[in-house]
Design a protein around this motif. Structure first.
Motif, PDB file in Angstrom:
ATOM      1  N   UNK A 136      28.371 -25.577  23.834  1.00  0.00           N
ATOM      2  CA  UNK A 136      28.509 -24.110  23.841  1.00  0.00           C
ATOM      3  C   UNK A 136      27.350 -23.475  23.095  1.00  0.00           C
ATOM      4  N   UNK A 137      26.740 -22.463  23.692  1.00  0.00           N
ATOM      5  CA  UNK A 137      25.593 -21.788  23.099  1.00  0.00           C
ATOM      6  C   UNK A 137      26.011 -20.435  22.531  1.00  0.00           C
ATOM      7  N   UNK A 138      25.550 -20.165  21.311  1.00  0.00           N
ATOM      8  CA  UNK A 138      25.832 -18.897  20.654  1.00  0.00           C
ATOM      9  C   UNK A 138      24.523 -18.146  20.466  1.00  0.00           C
ATOM     10  N   UNK A 139      24.543 -16.836  20.682  1.00  0.00           N
ATOM     11  CA  UNK A 139      23.347 -16.011  20.591  1.00  0.00           C
ATOM     12  C   UNK A 139      23.401 -15.138  19.345  1.00  0.00           C
ATOM     13  N   UNK A 140      22.262 -15.049  18.667  1.00  0.00           N
ATOM     14  CA  UNK A 140      22.120 -14.176  17.495  1.00  0.00           C
ATOM     15  C   UNK A 140      20.954 -13.227  17.785  1.00  0.00           C
ATOM     16  N   UNK A 141      21.291 -11.942  18.002  1.00  0.00           N
ATOM     17  CA  UNK A 141      20.267 -11.012  18.439  1.00  0.00           C
ATOM     18  C   UNK A 141      19.774 -11.414  19.820  1.00  0.00           C
ATOM     19  N   UNK A 142      18.714 -10.771  20.293  1.00  0.00           N
ATOM     20  CA  UNK A 142      18.236 -11.064  21.647  1.00  0.00           C
ATOM     21  C   UNK A 142      17.371 -12.309  21.756  1.00  0.00           C
ATOM     22  N   UNK A 143      16.954 -12.911  20.624  1.00  0.00           N
ATOM     23  CA  UNK A 143      15.922 -13.942  20.693  1.00  0.00           C
ATOM     24  C   UNK A 143      16.219 -15.234  19.942  1.00  0.00           C
ATOM     25  N   UNK A 144      17.459 -15.458  19.534  1.00  0.00           N
ATOM     26  CA  UNK A 144      17.818 -16.690  18.820  1.00  0.00           C
ATOM     27  C   UNK A 144      19.109 -17.241  19.400  1.00  0.00           C
ATOM     28  N   UNK A 145      19.105 -18.521  19.735  1.00  0.00           N
ATOM     29  CA  UNK A 145      20.313 -19.182  20.215  1.00  0.00           C
ATOM     30  C   UNK A 145      20.588 -20.419  19.373  1.00  0.00           C
ATOM     31  N   UNK A 146      21.857 -20.809  19.311  1.00  0.00           N
ATOM     32  CA  UNK A 146      22.282 -22.018  18.606  1.00  0.00           C
ATOM     33  C   UNK A 146      23.183 -22.816  19.539  1.00  0.00           C
ATOM     34  N   UNK A 147      22.888 -24.107  19.666  1.00  0.00           N
ATOM     35  CA  UNK A 147      23.727 -25.011  20.447  1.00  0.00           C
ATOM     36  C   UNK A 147      23.874 -26.306  19.663  1.00  0.00           C
ATOM     37  N   UNK A 148      25.102 -26.658  19.339  1.00  0.00           N
ATOM     38  CA  UNK A 148      25.322 -27.874  18.562  1.00  0.00           C
ATOM     39  C   UNK A 148      25.534 -29.056  19.489  1.00  0.00           C
ATOM     40  N   UNK A 149      24.797 -30.137  19.204  1.00  0.00           N
ATOM     41  CA  UNK A 149      24.928 -31.398  19.930  1.00  0.00           C
ATOM     42  C   UNK A 149      25.370 -32.437  18.906  1.00  0.00           C
ATOM     43  N   UNK A 150      26.635 -32.812  18.958  1.00  0.00           N
ATOM     44  CA  UNK A 150      27.163 -33.680  17.922  1.00  0.00           C
ATOM     45  C   UNK A 150      27.125 -32.967  16.583  1.00  0.00           C
ATOM     46  N   UNK A 151      26.449 -33.587  15.615  1.00  0.00           N
ATOM     47  CA  UNK A 151      26.347 -32.989  14.288  1.00  0.00           C
ATOM     48  C   UNK A 151      25.022 -32.256  14.069  1.00  0.00           C
ATOM     49  N   UNK A 152      24.238 -32.075  15.130  1.00  0.00           N
ATOM     50  CA  UNK A 152      22.940 -31.402  15.007  1.00  0.00           C
ATOM     51  C   UNK A 152      22.974 -30.069  15.753  1.00  0.00           C
ATOM     52  N   UNK A 153      22.558 -29.003  15.071  1.00  0.00           N
ATOM     53  CA  UNK A 153      22.480 -27.674  15.685  1.00  0.00           C
ATOM     54  C   UNK A 153      21.040 -27.398  16.110  1.00  0.00           C
ATOM     55  N   UNK A 154      20.828 -27.207  17.392  1.00  0.00           N
ATOM     56  CA  UNK A 154      19.515 -26.824  17.904  1.00  0.00           C
ATOM     57  C   UNK A 154      19.415 -25.298  17.860  1.00  0.00           C
ATOM     58  N   UNK A 155      18.537 -24.800  17.001  1.00  0.00           N
ATOM     59  CA  UNK A 155      18.327 -23.358  16.840  1.00  0.00           C
ATOM     60  C   UNK A 155      17.003 -23.017  17.511  1.00  0.00           C
ATOM     61  N   UNK A 156      17.051 -22.152  18.505  1.00  0.00           N
ATOM     62  CA  UNK A 156      15.877 -21.890  19.337  1.00  0.00           C
ATOM     63  C   UNK A 156      15.424 -20.445  19.239  1.00  0.00           C
ATOM     64  N   UNK A 157      14.143 -20.259  18.965  1.00  0.00           N
ATOM     65  CA  UNK A 157      13.516 -18.944  19.067  1.00  0.00           C
ATOM     66  C   UNK A 157      13.082 -18.757  20.513  1.00  0.00           C
ATOM     67  N   UNK A 158      13.470 -17.666  21.133  1.00  0.00           N
ATOM     68  CA  UNK A 158      13.047 -17.427  22.516  1.00  0.00           C
ATOM     69  C   UNK A 158      12.462 -16.037  22.663  1.00  0.00           C
ATOM     70  N   UNK A 159      11.333 -15.874  21.989  1.00  0.00           N
ATOM     71  CA  UNK A 159      10.543 -14.660  22.136  1.00  0.00           C
ATOM     72  C   UNK A 159       9.145 -15.069  22.630  1.00  0.00           C
ATOM     73  N   UNK A 160       9.095 -15.762  23.792  1.00  0.00           N
ATOM     74  CA  UNK A 160       7.824 -16.298  24.272  1.00  0.00           C
ATOM     75  C   UNK A 160       6.887 -15.193  24.754  1.00  0.00           C
ATOM     76  N   UNK A 161       5.580 -15.492  24.875  1.00  0.00           N
ATOM     77  CA  UNK A 161       5.008 -16.831  24.734  1.00  0.00           C
ATOM     78  C   UNK A 161       4.679 -17.240  23.293  1.00  0.00           C
TER      79      UNK A 161
END
Length: 270
Positions: free
Chosen positions: A1-26
């Motif tokens: 499950x992916x959670x969004x924080x503001x328009x440009x940050x997402x968090x998706x937990x895989x097991x015990x690791x949270x992948x936090x992604x900045x998506x304000x490309x390029x």
């Protein structure tokens, strides 16, 4: 499950690791809003009892090319009045540096996956992490002097702490870009992998941390980073005072023009 924080940050937990992604490309330019969303995401991960490590990654060409000086300021003390410092920030903190202090206050170990540019405040963001996995194409730079400006985001404390005073002075006084191979040799990067393997390598390192006893990891990290957020708060106050002085100089205006025009600055010392 992916959670969004503001328009440009997402968090998706895989097991015990949270992948936090900045998506304000390029280039994932730093702004107060982006850093606030990121700090909110880190706080949420801290509150998740199943999350034991973070991978901080970014979509696009660059990890973060720093602040975008081509338009209105999104970072400094002239940011909109509504961007008030966080409650646990230093009283003199700018809106951006208030969020930097929050990032350094995160309790969960962080592995940054750095591709392309980590420049200026983008370098500062990479330094928030406990570890940095980089691709050979990564470029680390504290290019503030090329802008006629003073380093910020706590870099004047965090960078010497990581690579030593001499290497940090070389980076900050020249604005030199450090490539991935050199960053690995200096300890600025902890692992160097092909770009296509970058996120997987960062996830492997984060998973290795997450496999260990979580209370022991948390206690050990807290000892290793004891007082770090407080020191960053003090240092960003010093950095901001110097930045406010330099912001009004001819050299700063020339530096902005020179970087935009991709040429060396013609600085006059005033």
């Amino acid at each position: 499950m992916q959670t969004t924080y503001g328009p440009n940050v997402t968090v998706e937990r895989v097991g015990h690791v949270a992948a936090v992604t900045l998506n304000r490309p390029p280039h994932n330019f730093v702004s107060v809003a982006l850093m606030r969303s990121l700090a909110d995401a880190f706080a949420a991960v801290d509150a998740d009892p199943q999350a034991r490590a973070i991978v901080l990654q970014a979509d696009g060409k660059s990890f973060s090319a720093g602040a975008d000086f081509s338009g209105p300021s999104e970072t400094g003390s002239d940011a909109p009045a509504g961007d008030a410092p966080a409650g646990d920030a230093s009283p003199g903190a700018t809106p951006l540096y208030a969020e930097a202090i929050r990032l350094y206050s995160a309790r969960t170990p962080i592995v940054a996956a750095v591709q392309g540019a980590a420049i200026g405040a983008g370098l500062g963001l990479a330094l928030v992490a406990d570890f940095r996995v980089a691709s050979p194409e990564a470029r680390f730079a504290a290019n503030f002097v090329k802008l006629g400006f003073h380093p910020g985001f706590g870099i004047t404390y965090a960078l010497p702490r990581l690579i030593g005073e001499q290497g940090a002075a070389l980076m900050m006084l020249t604005g030199r870009r450090i490539k991935g191979e050199e960053a690995l040799a200096w300890g600025l990067a902890d692992d160097l992998v092909p770009a296509e393997d970058l996120r997987a390598a960062a996830m492997r390192l984060a998973s290795e941390i997450a496999e260990s006893a979580p209370l022991a990891v948390a206690a050990t990290r807290a000892t290793l980073r004891a007082g770090l957020a407080d020191r960053i708060a003090m240092q960003t106050d010093l950095e901001n005072r110097e930045q406010m002085i330099l912001r009004g100089t001819e050299d700063f205006r020339e530096g902005i023009r020179a970087v935009a025009e991709r040429r060396a600055g013609a600085f006059v010392g005033r």
